[in-house]
Write a protein that holds these residues in place. Sequence first.
Motif, short mmCIF file in Angstrom:
data_model
loop_
_atom_site.label_atom_id
_atom_site.label_comp_id
_atom_site.label_asym_id
_atom_site.label_seq_id
_atom_site.Cartn_x
_atom_site.Cartn_y
_atom_site.Cartn_z
N GLN A 248 3.70 10.52 1.25
CA GLN A 248 4.51 10.63 0.05
C GLN A 248 5.65 9.61 0.01
O GLN A 248 6.39 9.56 -0.97
CB GLN A 248 5.10 12.04 -0.05
N ILE A 249 5.80 8.82 1.08
CA ILE A 249 6.89 7.84 1.15
C ILE A 249 6.35 6.46 0.82
O ILE A 249 5.37 6.01 1.42
CB ILE A 249 7.53 7.85 2.56
N THR A 250 7.00 5.80 -0.12
CA THR A 250 6.56 4.47 -0.54
C THR A 250 7.57 3.39 -0.18
O THR A 250 7.28 2.20 -0.31
CB THR A 250 6.34 4.43 -2.05
N ASP A 251 8.75 3.79 0.28
CA ASP A 251 9.80 2.81 0.61
C ASP A 251 10.04 2.83 2.12
O ASP A 251 10.13 3.91 2.73
CB ASP A 251 11.10 3.14 -0.13
N PHE A 252 10.15 1.64 2.73
CA PHE A 252 10.33 1.57 4.19
C PHE A 252 11.63 2.21 4.63
O PHE A 252 11.68 2.91 5.65
CB PHE A 252 10.28 0.09 4.63
N TRP A 253 12.71 1.96 3.90
CA TRP A 253 14.01 2.49 4.32
C TRP A 253 14.07 4.01 4.21
O TRP A 253 14.79 4.66 4.96
CB TRP A 253 15.12 1.84 3.50
N LEU A 254 13.32 4.56 3.29
CA LEU A 254 13.24 6.01 3.21
C LEU A 254 12.52 6.57 4.44
O LEU A 254 12.90 7.61 4.98
CB LEU A 254 12.51 6.41 1.92
N PHE A 255 11.49 5.84 4.89
CA PHE A 255 10.80 6.26 6.11
C PHE A 255 11.74 6.17 7.32
O PHE A 255 11.75 7.06 8.18
CB PHE A 255 9.57 5.38 6.33
N CYS A 256 12.55 5.10 7.38
CA CYS A 256 13.51 4.96 8.49
C CYS A 256 14.55 6.07 8.47
O CYS A 256 14.97 6.57 9.52
CB CYS A 256 14.20 3.60 8.41
N ALA A 257 14.99 6.45 7.25
CA ALA A 257 15.96 7.53 7.14
C ALA A 257 15.39 8.85 7.65
O ALA A 257 16.12 9.71 8.15
CB ALA A 257 16.40 7.69 5.68
N PHE A 258 14.06 8.98 7.58
CA PHE A 258 13.42 10.19 8.12
C PHE A 258 13.18 10.09 9.62
O PHE A 258 13.45 11.03 10.37
CB PHE A 258 12.09 10.42 7.38
N ILE A 259 12.65 8.95 10.08
CA ILE A 259 12.22 8.84 11.48
C ILE A 259 13.38 8.62 12.44
O ILE A 259 13.30 9.01 13.62
CB ILE A 259 11.17 7.71 11.62
N LEU A 260 14.48 8.01 11.98
CA LEU A 260 15.60 7.72 12.88
C LEU A 260 16.22 8.99 13.47
O LEU A 260 16.42 9.07 14.69
CB LEU A 260 16.66 6.87 12.15
N PRO A 261 16.56 10.01 12.67
CA PRO A 261 17.09 11.24 13.28
C PRO A 261 16.08 11.92 14.21
O PRO A 261 16.48 12.51 15.22
CB PRO A 261 17.41 12.13 12.06
#
Length: 683
Positions: A436-449
């Motif tokens: 459901q994620i199409t933007d890389f930075w949105l994925f980073c915001a999820f995976i970083l924590p």
Amino acid sequence: MNFSWLEWKNTLWGRSTRGQWRYALRNSIAMCLALWIAFVLQLDEPYWAFTSAAVVSFPTVGGVISKSIGRVFGSLLGASAAVLIAGHCLNDPWLFTLFIAAWLGVCTYASNLYQNNVSYAFALAGYTAAIIAFSTVNVTDTGTIFDIAQARVCEVITGILCGGFMMMVMPSTSDGDALLTSLRKMHVQLLEHAQLLWRSEVTNQIRVSHEGVINQILTLNLLRIQAFWSHYRLRQQNNLLNYLLHQQLRLTSYISSLRRMMLNWPNPPENLNEVLAALLDELRKPNASKYQLAKTLKNIRPVDPADYRHHAFWQRLRDFCWLYLRNERLLQQVENANVVLVDQIQAPKVSKLTRHADVYEAAYSGFRTFLCIVVACAYWINTQWDSGASGVTLAAIGCVLYSSTASPINSINLLTKSLMLLFIGCFIIKFGVMVQITDFWLFCAFILPVLATMQLCKLQYKAYAGLWGQLIVFSGSLLAVANPPSFDYQSFINDGLAEIAGVMLAGLFFQVMRPSSDSRKSRRQIRALRRDFIDQLSRRPQMSHLQFESLIYYRVNQLNQSKDQVSRTWLLRWGVVLLNCSHIVWQLREWETRSNPLSKVRDVCIHCLKGIMTERGVSHPKLDASLNELQRISEALSKHPDASARELAGVIWRLYCSLSQLQSAINIEDVAAGASEPAGKPA
């Protein structure tokens, strides 16, 4: 109902210290940064950069640099091998199987043969070649094979550079401070070790303490290697630090030698224990001086010139005090190197601590890897399994990476458990969130924590640190963040099951072709110790006394994690005996006298060692005869009017003390019958 566990200070994040947060954020940001750069460079499988950044996540600068160097060289070597093997053998699957299995076997052998970064580089060269070569089985153009290898190396180097960059942005503790602190603790612990060994009691704690001291000094050598890469001042002081480690091993030998003399001394002075305690207390003082030590030593100074035992013990004890005091002053100069110029700190040029692996065990591990890969590839060829590449790759990683560990079966079980947990977790993340994620930075915001939390779990839950570490490292390969992204449900399931099956196949081969037992390793190491000692008796030995000393301790440390107490006891006993004898041999070589008859007596003593000891072991009739002869020579020389003759009597008595410990060893005639070393008193 108590809900105190919900308070911030009691949660995982609230309990974490500033240093733990810095470590977790540094590594997590480095992994995300590597993934972003791989996307910017349009690499086809960016998750390898993600994984590479996770692998080099060490808490210190020196650890990151040394691991990165080994990873770069290993990746380049493995990629080159993959291009050559795949480029020439892909038309014939069985030829390809034999060559890639042989390469993995050679890398496993070299990884077990060497230590530190060299071992890691060869291990990485093995499974990097497997990762690249097995992914090119359906490629027909050799140019494409080179492109794939080039992309993998670029992804690995990208992860390494990101890990190094974040270490500079968010630096951690200094390797130099850790090394100097450990050197100081070890220096003080040697006195505690001496206090324990210089008691008359014989307990199992003595063996444990002796093994612990040896292991810690050899671990300090690993810290020295990491510190070498962290600061230019430590590179300038590398020889001095190496010299200090040699001297700490020498002090350990002095402590053991004095214990053997005390146990074989029939009539020691009544105040001996009091004087020894006073000497240790004096040495603990940071401002200890030779004058104060000499005043204490005077209390047990021998009076009777014919008492060769007393003279030999007193001289050995005095040498121990002077050596400890000299090391104390050198260590103080290293600690105050910002004040004292490095060029002013003088230390003799010494070689590195000698390391020597078990060649037979390394070759056996290489052969095991070869057979495992051949069987896995044969199944792949016959079944034409679409996910065979993933399974064989994980089998190669398991065989190469864990062949040098102390308990490979436990490591394989841990990796299997990690892959099963990741398979479930990554399935939920990939097909529940990432789709459901199409933007890389949105994925980073999820995976970083998520990554930061996993890093904190690794730091706080020490018992599960290995599990959390593998979850972090292998998460990238199971998430398989590709460019462009792929969400093939069937491929994910098949590849995940194949990876678990590959690891289980490696575990099966570790069960069928088990590593040598601790008893067999012990006998092999003891045989090698005897062979090296026989070389020390030659006129021109291949190793110096310092090299032989470090080699002895390295061999003894090979079984430091073994649960076979008998094997550990006899390996330590043989190591101590041969080391004490080698010290006496070198002292006899350096001993000079104008009396030709005394020189002949010295040569007779060295010849006694050649007669009673061979690579197979000790002949008890010859040992008993030699001990009686050494005792007779000592008694005769103690009445000689020449002072050098009485000095030689003391040296010969030290040799007698060292050899007498072998009276409980097996007879050389019993070796052929398969007898094992009896469980005797600890060394």
